[in-house]
Design an enzyme around this catalytic site. Structure first.
Site, PDB file in Angstrom:
ATOM      1  CD  GLU A  99     151.198 105.581 -64.585  1.00 61.81           C
ATOM      2  OE1 GLU A  99     150.204 105.867 -63.875  1.00 61.81           O
ATOM      3  OE2 GLU A  99     151.725 106.383 -65.369  1.00 61.81           O
TER       4      GLU A  99
ATOM      5  CB  CYS B 119     152.735 110.651 -68.036  1.00 58.90           C
ATOM      6  SG  CYS B 119     153.151 111.952 -69.186  1.00 58.90           S
TER       7      CYS B 119
ATOM      8  CG  PHE C 231     155.107 113.473 -58.069  1.00 60.08           C
ATOM      9  CD1 PHE C 231     156.438 113.219 -58.381  1.00 60.08           C
ATOM     10  CD2 PHE C 231     154.187 112.437 -58.201  1.00 60.08           C
ATOM     11  CE1 PHE C 231     156.841 111.947 -58.812  1.00 60.08           C
ATOM     12  CE2 PHE C 231     154.587 111.172 -58.627  1.00 60.08           C
ATOM     13  CZ  PHE C 231     155.913 110.942 -58.933  1.00 60.08           C
TER      14      PHE C 231
ATOM     15  CB  SER D  84     146.808 108.920 -60.812  1.00 61.60           C
ATOM     16  OG  SER D  84     145.840 109.493 -59.963  1.00 61.60           O
TER      17      SER D  84
ATOM     18  CE  LYS E  51     146.091 120.406 -55.595  1.00 62.87           C
ATOM     19  NZ  LYS E  51     147.286 119.604 -55.174  1.00 62.87           N
TER      20      LYS E  51
ATOM     21  CD  GLU F 107     149.316 116.692 -52.512  1.00 66.86           C
ATOM     22  OE1 GLU F 107     149.299 117.182 -53.656  1.00 66.86           O
ATOM     23  OE2 GLU F 107     148.599 115.730 -52.181  1.00 66.86           O
TER      24      GLU F 107
HETATM   25  P1  NAD Z   1     147.905 112.170 -58.515  1.00 66.67           P
HETATM   26  O1  NAD Z   1     146.722 111.826 -59.308  1.00 66.67           O
HETATM   27  O2  NAD Z   1     148.133 111.463 -57.235  1.00 66.67           O
HETATM   28  O3  NAD Z   1     147.894 113.734 -58.144  1.00 66.67           O
HETATM   29  C1  NAD Z   1     147.554 114.705 -59.121  1.00 66.67           C
HETATM   30  C2  NAD Z   1     146.860 115.866 -58.417  1.00 66.67           C
HETATM   31  O4  NAD Z   1     145.657 115.398 -57.828  1.00 66.67           O
HETATM   32  C3  NAD Z   1     147.704 116.489 -57.312  1.00 66.67           C
HETATM   33  O5  NAD Z   1     147.614 117.883 -57.401  1.00 66.67           O
HETATM   34  C4  NAD Z   1     147.059 115.938 -56.036  1.00 66.67           C
HETATM   35  O6  NAD Z   1     147.110 116.859 -54.977  1.00 66.67           O
HETATM   36  C5  NAD Z   1     145.627 115.690 -56.430  1.00 66.67           C
HETATM   37  N1  NAD Z   1     145.046 114.540 -55.708  1.00 66.67           N
HETATM   38  C6  NAD Z   1     145.701 113.453 -55.226  1.00 66.67           C
HETATM   39  N2  NAD Z   1     144.832 112.589 -54.661  1.00 66.67           N
HETATM   40  C7  NAD Z   1     143.608 113.130 -54.793  1.00 66.67           C
HETATM   41  C8  NAD Z   1     142.282 112.706 -54.417  1.00 66.67           C
HETATM   42  N3  NAD Z   1     142.078 111.564 -53.792  1.00 66.67           N
HETATM   43  N4  NAD Z   1     141.254 113.517 -54.725  1.00 66.67           N
HETATM   44  C9  NAD Z   1     141.439 114.675 -55.378  1.00 66.67           C
HETATM   45  N5  NAD Z   1     142.674 115.130 -55.734  1.00 66.67           N
HETATM   46  C10 NAD Z   1     143.743 114.369 -55.462  1.00 66.67           C
HETATM   47  O7  NAD Z   1     149.163 112.018 -59.491  1.00 66.67           O
HETATM   48  P2  NAD Z   1     150.711 112.108 -59.121  1.00 66.67           P
HETATM   49  O8  NAD Z   1     151.099 110.902 -58.348  1.00 66.67           O
HETATM   50  O9  NAD Z   1     151.044 113.450 -58.585  1.00 66.67           O
HETATM   51  O10 NAD Z   1     151.349 112.020 -60.589  1.00 66.67           O
HETATM   52  C11 NAD Z   1     151.641 110.818 -61.237  1.00 66.67           C
HETATM   53  C12 NAD Z   1     150.527 110.415 -62.191  1.00 66.67           C
HETATM   54  O11 NAD Z   1     150.302 111.452 -63.142  1.00 66.67           O
HETATM   55  C13 NAD Z   1     150.888 109.189 -63.030  1.00 66.67           C
HETATM   56  O12 NAD Z   1     149.760 108.375 -63.138  1.00 66.67           O
HETATM   57  C14 NAD Z   1     151.265 109.777 -64.378  1.00 66.67           C
HETATM   58  O13 NAD Z   1     151.122 108.902 -65.472  1.00 66.67           O
HETATM   59  C15 NAD Z   1     150.310 110.912 -64.457  1.00 66.67           C
HETATM   60  N6  NAD Z   1     150.789 111.916 -65.399  1.00 66.67           N
HETATM   61  C16 NAD Z   1     150.145 111.994 -66.599  1.00 66.67           C
HETATM   62  C17 NAD Z   1     150.581 112.907 -67.546  1.00 66.67           C
HETATM   63  C18 NAD Z   1     149.907 113.013 -68.884  1.00 66.67           C
HETATM   64  O14 NAD Z   1     150.111 114.001 -69.563  1.00 66.67           O
HETATM   65  N7  NAD Z   1     149.113 112.039 -69.288  1.00 66.67           N
HETATM   66  C19 NAD Z   1     151.673 113.741 -67.259  1.00 66.67           C
HETATM   67  C20 NAD Z   1     152.281 113.631 -66.007  1.00 66.67           C
HETATM   68  C21 NAD Z   1     151.823 112.724 -65.085  1.00 66.67           C
END
Ligand code: NAD
Length: 506
Positions: free
Chosen positions: A391, A291, A159, A236, A183, A186
């Site tokens: 985090e 991140c 997000f 994440s 994808k 959401e």
């Molecule tokens: P998230 O992991 O919750 O969601 C990422 C994606 O995974 C979304 O599209 C979501 O729909 C999907 N998802 C969520 N829960 C899921 C599950 N249980 N099973 C399968 N798919 C699932 O991450 P977020 O909260 O949207 O973003 C923040 C995180 O992203 C932080 O940890 C941040 O550090 C990380 N991030 C990392 C980078 C990088 O380049 N290293 C860049 C941006 C964000």
């Protein structure tokens, strides 16, 4: 139906993109896209059905048959056009992003701009997707490589950068000759969809770029789908690890950029004013939802005396809606994020960290329902405390102390994450020692958020990344292509025949 539910039911729906058409999902499961500063429902996003995900992949598979043969210059020109369309629509894209994600308008433009740089890079694909040739490796034999697209690739995005991260993925995947199923998060899919509309307008043919929405079920369907060859994931650590394991097991190529806990070392010889400005900007900008946000400052020696000035600086930051002029810190993305971050601050206090600045429950005039947390600073933070080990993904800066640079490096190297780190110093020797000894994939020297430009790649390491190759840059050309090595000999009438040869030679 109560009044807010009625308003939500009237909100526009976010469409799927399948085979060049924006289509309404037939699902029964929907989620509200909510403005985090006001709680206004902006749209409803569907959780695509299994049939819809299959249709998106099938359309990408069919489109690959012709797209892979499309000349490289034709592919490049689409991205040349797309970068112009993004520039022309920058204000609208930023406004959409701020409405659904919360970050300030200038920061939203930054989000779009950092993605735009990758689109510009994709327009250069002609010079990037080049093979190698070795002439006459044996008598009359040449060996050369082709970098061929894989087929249908997929992207799963978080997000926090709803413009930049989708743009890390689909332009380079498509420019290298693949077709794509995206994808988006959401939580804020609207700006991503607008970017996809612009991509079609720029000339991306039907089926080459598809979008499905959803959460866990959609992600698992992508991991398992036999017709998807590679997956790029950003999000994440927990979800990324799951995606990596599940999709690798299904035989796919996978790259996962994941969570972080980025430390900065502040040496006592650093330029104080510039360093404190950098720390405050990197810790509290985007409400800490980057991140590459700076979440731990390790103050070395005399620099430990700088805490009161850092607190004063943080107090000057304006917390408000992202559309308000002069706002430095916007809301967190959701009520759940607000609860999580506030809960972690509570735990920090309970676990004995010293709360130097408390950003809980700020008074934000005109945005009383928003998910706001103001800049928060803890000192005396140590490994083992929740605010250090987790985090936080909110505007919370943890301060730790160290007697010297060796102790500071040791602390950082003992942390499992390896996304980004920085040092502030005027000593070239200290900076060089840091660059050599620090076990983190992206290093800033007097630069707080060292996200590399697309001439390079995003090179997080250790627990922050799974897979060998990073997004964008040269690395992603390797990720999105299969190297085919051709060894060729051409006979002419003058070539002497030596009969059958059963030894291994050319
Ligand atoms: P998230 O992991 O919750 O969601 C990422 C994606 O995974 C979304 O599209 C979501 O729909 C999907 N998802 C969520 N829960 C899921 C599950 N249980 N099973 C399968 N798919 C699932 O991450 P977020 O909260 O949207 O973003 C923040 C995180 O992203 C932080 O940890 C941040 O550090 C990380 N991030 C990392 C980078 C990088 O380049 N290293 C860049 C941006 C964000």
């Amino acid at each position: 139906m109560n009044a807010p539910d009625k308003v939500a039911a009237l909100a526009p729906t976010v469409k799927l993109l399948i085979n060049g058409q924006f289509v309404e999902s037939k699902t029964t499961q929907w989620r509200d896209v909510v403005n985090p500063a006001t709680q206004q429902v902006l749209a409803r996003v569907p959780f695509a059905t299994a049939e819809e995900i299959d249709a998106a992949v099938a359309s990408a598979k069919e489109a690959f048959k012709t797209w892979k043969k499309t000349p490289i210059g034709t592919r490049a020109r689409i991205f040349l056009k797309l970068q112009q369309l993004i520039r022309d629509n920058m204000k609208e894209l930023a406004a959409l992003l701020t409405a659904e994600q919360g970050k300030t308008l200038p920061d939203a433009e930054g989000d779009v701009f950092r993605g735009l740089e990758v689109v510009e890079h994709a327009a250069n694909i002609g010079t990037l997707q080049l093979g190698e040739l070795a002439n006459n490796v044996a008598n009359g034999v040449d060996t050369y490589t082709l970098l061929q697209p894989l087929g249908v690739c997929a992207g799963i995005t978080p997000f926090n950068f709803p413009a930049m991260i989708p743009l890390w993925m689909f332009p380079m995947a498509i420019a290298t000759g693949n077709t794509f199923v995206l994808k988006p998060s959401e939580q804020d899919p609207m700006v991503t969809m607008r970017l996809c509309e612009l991509a079609l307008q720029a000339g991306v043919p039907p089926g080459v770029l598809n979008v499905v929405h959803g959460g866990e079920a959609a992600v698992n369907a992508i991991c398992d789908h036999a017709d998807i060859k590679a997956i790029s994931f950003v999000g994440s650590t927990k979800v990324g690890t799951h995606v990596y394991n599940r999709a690798s097991l299904a035989g796919k190529r996978v790259q996962c950029m994941m969570g972080a806990k980025n430390h900065a070392i502040v040496m006592p010889d650093a330029n104080k004013e510039q360093t404190l400005n950098a720390l405050a900007g990197a810790a509290f900008g985007a409400a800490g939802q980057r991140c590459m946000a700076l979440s731990v400052a390790v103050l070395v020696g005399e620099a430990r005396q700088w805490i009161p000035e850092l607190v004063e600086k943080a107090k000057t930051l304006k917390v408000s809606g992202g559309t308000e002029a002069g706002t430095d810190v916007g809301p967190l993305v959701s009520c759940a994020a607000l609860e999580r971050v506030t809960g972690l601050i509570d735990r920090g206090v309970a676990e004995g960290a010293k709360l130097e600045l408390d950003g809980r429950k700020p008074d934000v005039k005109g945005y009383e329902k928003g998910n706001f947390v103001g800049p928060t600073i803890f000192s005396g933070v140590k490994p083992g405390m929740s605010v250090y080990d987790q985090e936080i993904f909110g505007p919370v800066l943890c301060i730790a102390g160290a007697d010297d640079i060796d102790q500071a490096i040791e602390l950082i190297n003992a942390n499992p994450n390896g996304n980004g780190t920085a040092i502030f110093t005027q000593s070239g020797a200290a900076a060089r020692k840091f660059q050599e000894e620090i076990d983190v994939g992206q290093v800033g020297i007097n630069v707080p958020i060292p996200v590399p430009v697309p001439l390079f790649s995003f090179t997080g390491s250790r627990a922050s990344k799974l897979g060998d190759l990073g997004p964008y840059g040269k690395q992603v050309v390797m990720f999105y292509t299969q190297t085919k090595t051709v060894t060729a000999r051409w006979f002419d009438d003058s070539t002497t025949s030596h009969g059958v040869n059963t030894t291994i030679s050319l």
